[in-house]
Design a protein around this motif. Structure first.
Motif, mmCIF file in Angstrom:
data_model
loop_
_atom_site.group_PDB
_atom_site.id
_atom_site.type_symbol
_atom_site.label_atom_id
_atom_site.label_comp_id
_atom_site.label_asym_id
_atom_site.label_seq_id
_atom_site.Cartn_x
_atom_site.Cartn_y
_atom_site.Cartn_z
ATOM 1 N N THR A 56 -9.795 -74.561 55.670
ATOM 2 C CA THR A 56 -8.297 -74.843 56.395
ATOM 3 C C THR A 56 -6.906 -74.887 55.342
ATOM 4 O OG1 THR A 56 -8.752 -74.900 58.567
ATOM 5 C CG2 THR A 56 -6.704 -75.150 58.274
ATOM 6 N N VAL A 57 -6.368 -74.174 55.380
ATOM 7 C CA VAL A 57 -5.406 -73.901 53.674
ATOM 8 C C VAL A 57 -3.764 -73.611 54.346
ATOM 9 C CG1 VAL A 57 -4.429 -72.619 51.811
ATOM 10 C CG2 VAL A 57 -6.673 -73.120 51.964
ATOM 11 N N ILE A 58 -2.856 -74.380 54.806
ATOM 12 C CA ILE A 58 -1.314 -74.070 55.292
ATOM 13 C C ILE A 58 -0.472 -73.276 54.357
ATOM 14 C CG2 ILE A 58 0.706 -75.173 56.549
ATOM 15 C CD1 ILE A 58 -2.069 -75.368 58.204
ATOM 16 N N TYR A 69 4.598 -70.792 61.699
ATOM 17 C CA TYR A 69 3.290 -71.057 60.700
ATOM 18 C C TYR A 69 2.837 -70.281 60.698
ATOM 19 C CZ TYR A 69 0.432 -70.169 64.753
ATOM 20 O OH TYR A 69 -0.341 -70.303 65.971
ATOM 21 N N ARG A 70 1.845 -70.302 59.680
ATOM 22 C CA ARG A 70 0.726 -69.336 58.758
ATOM 23 C C ARG A 70 0.117 -70.251 58.057
ATOM 24 N NH1 ARG A 70 -0.831 -66.696 54.605
ATOM 25 N NH2 ARG A 70 -2.061 -64.202 54.880
ATOM 26 N N PHE A 71 -1.623 -70.615 58.793
ATOM 27 C CA PHE A 71 -2.663 -70.687 57.720
ATOM 28 C C PHE A 71 -3.785 -69.421 57.706
ATOM 29 C CE2 PHE A 71 -3.902 -71.407 62.331
ATOM 30 C CZ PHE A 71 -4.884 -71.454 62.287
ATOM 31 N N LEU A 72 -4.607 -70.235 56.722
ATOM 32 C CA LEU A 72 -5.677 -69.289 56.003
ATOM 33 C C LEU A 72 -7.003 -69.948 56.827
ATOM 34 C CD1 LEU A 72 -4.753 -67.977 53.251
ATOM 35 C CD2 LEU A 72 -4.680 -66.641 55.528
ATOM 36 N N ASN A 73 -8.090 -69.603 57.070
ATOM 37 C CA ASN A 73 -9.073 -70.238 57.232
ATOM 38 C C ASN A 73 -9.948 -69.662 56.351
ATOM 39 O OD1 ASN A 73 -9.278 -70.385 60.874
ATOM 40 N ND2 ASN A 73 -8.743 -71.535 59.476
ATOM 41 N N THR A 74 -11.022 -70.505 55.227
ATOM 42 C CA THR A 74 -11.297 -69.784 54.308
ATOM 43 C C THR A 74 -12.810 -70.197 54.215
ATOM 44 O OG1 THR A 74 -11.035 -71.622 52.805
ATOM 45 C CG2 THR A 74 -9.264 -69.718 52.552
ATOM 46 N N GLU A 79 -11.054 -64.786 53.340
ATOM 47 C CA GLU A 79 -10.616 -65.708 54.043
ATOM 48 C C GLU A 79 -9.708 -64.840 55.372
ATOM 49 O OE1 GLU A 79 -7.364 -66.583 50.245
ATOM 50 O OE2 GLU A 79 -6.837 -64.826 51.521
ATOM 51 N N TYR A 80 -9.154 -65.727 56.588
ATOM 52 C CA TYR A 80 -8.622 -65.101 58.101
ATOM 53 C C TYR A 80 -7.500 -65.804 58.295
ATOM 54 C CZ TYR A 80 -14.116 -64.314 57.793
ATOM 55 O OH TYR A 80 -15.302 -64.249 58.060
ATOM 56 N N GLY A 81 -6.814 -64.458 58.455
ATOM 57 C CA GLY A 81 -5.333 -64.901 58.079
ATOM 58 C C GLY A 81 -4.910 -65.170 60.012
ATOM 59 N N PHE A 82 -3.779 -66.199 60.387
ATOM 60 C CA PHE A 82 -3.588 -66.724 61.428
ATOM 61 C C PHE A 82 -2.047 -67.087 61.130
ATOM 62 C CE2 PHE A 82 -7.757 -68.183 61.405
ATOM 63 C CZ PHE A 82 -7.882 -67.074 62.876
#
Length: 165
Positions: A56-58, A69-74, A79-82
């Protein structure tokens, strides 16, 4: 259930039969304040959230009422953005929107509360409201159960190691 001795240490994930809602319940050997920090501090959140196979990258994190907020699961090159908005952030309750950028029309309204059970335990209650029953079924089929349970197991390990004051 005897709350003093029986604890929900694997998340229960329940679909409401009458509303497009998912309810998640999980107990932790932690204080409400520790769990509030785990869900609002970006450095802490990034260390436990999601399935073990993803990092997880914030990108942006402003956990206050009116923040976003926005973060990425990698995973490797994937990459999956939320992203979402925090509508209420208080020690008792967090209300936020949650959007998977791969399905941007599927916004959910998330409410989380922290119930002190005594004897060092706290129950987290999560409530996710989506726009349609179809969207709810997509969420349930997405693998969210793995991400929730593996993430919360990682949070258990952090709490047991004394990593959250």
């Amino acid at each position: 259930m005897n709350q003093s001795t029986d604890h929900i240490t694997t998340a229960t994930i329940e679909a409401d039969p009458e509303l497009p809602v998912i309810r998640i319940t999980r107990d932790f050997r932690a204080t409400p304040a520790q769990l509030f920090t785990a869900h609002t501090d970006p450095d802490v959140y990034a260390r436990w959230v999601g399935p073990d196979s993803l990092g997880t990258v914030i990108d942006h994190w402003d956990a206050c009422t009116g923040g976003s907020y926005r973060f990425l699961n990698t995973r490797g090159d994937e990459e999956y953005g939320f992203h979402g908005s925090f509508h209420e952030v208080s020690p008792e309750r967090i209300v936020q929107t949650f959007t998977f950028e791969g399905h941007p029309e599927g916004v959910s309204l998330e409410t989380m509360t922290f119930e002190e059970l005594g004897d060092g335990w706290t129950r987290v209650h999560g409530h996710s409201l989506v726009g349609t029953f179809e969207a709810r079924e997509m969420m349930l089929a997405s693998g969210m159960e793995v991400g929730i349970n593996e993430g919360y197991a990682a949070l258990d390990r952090m709490l047991a190691a004394g990593e959250l004051a």
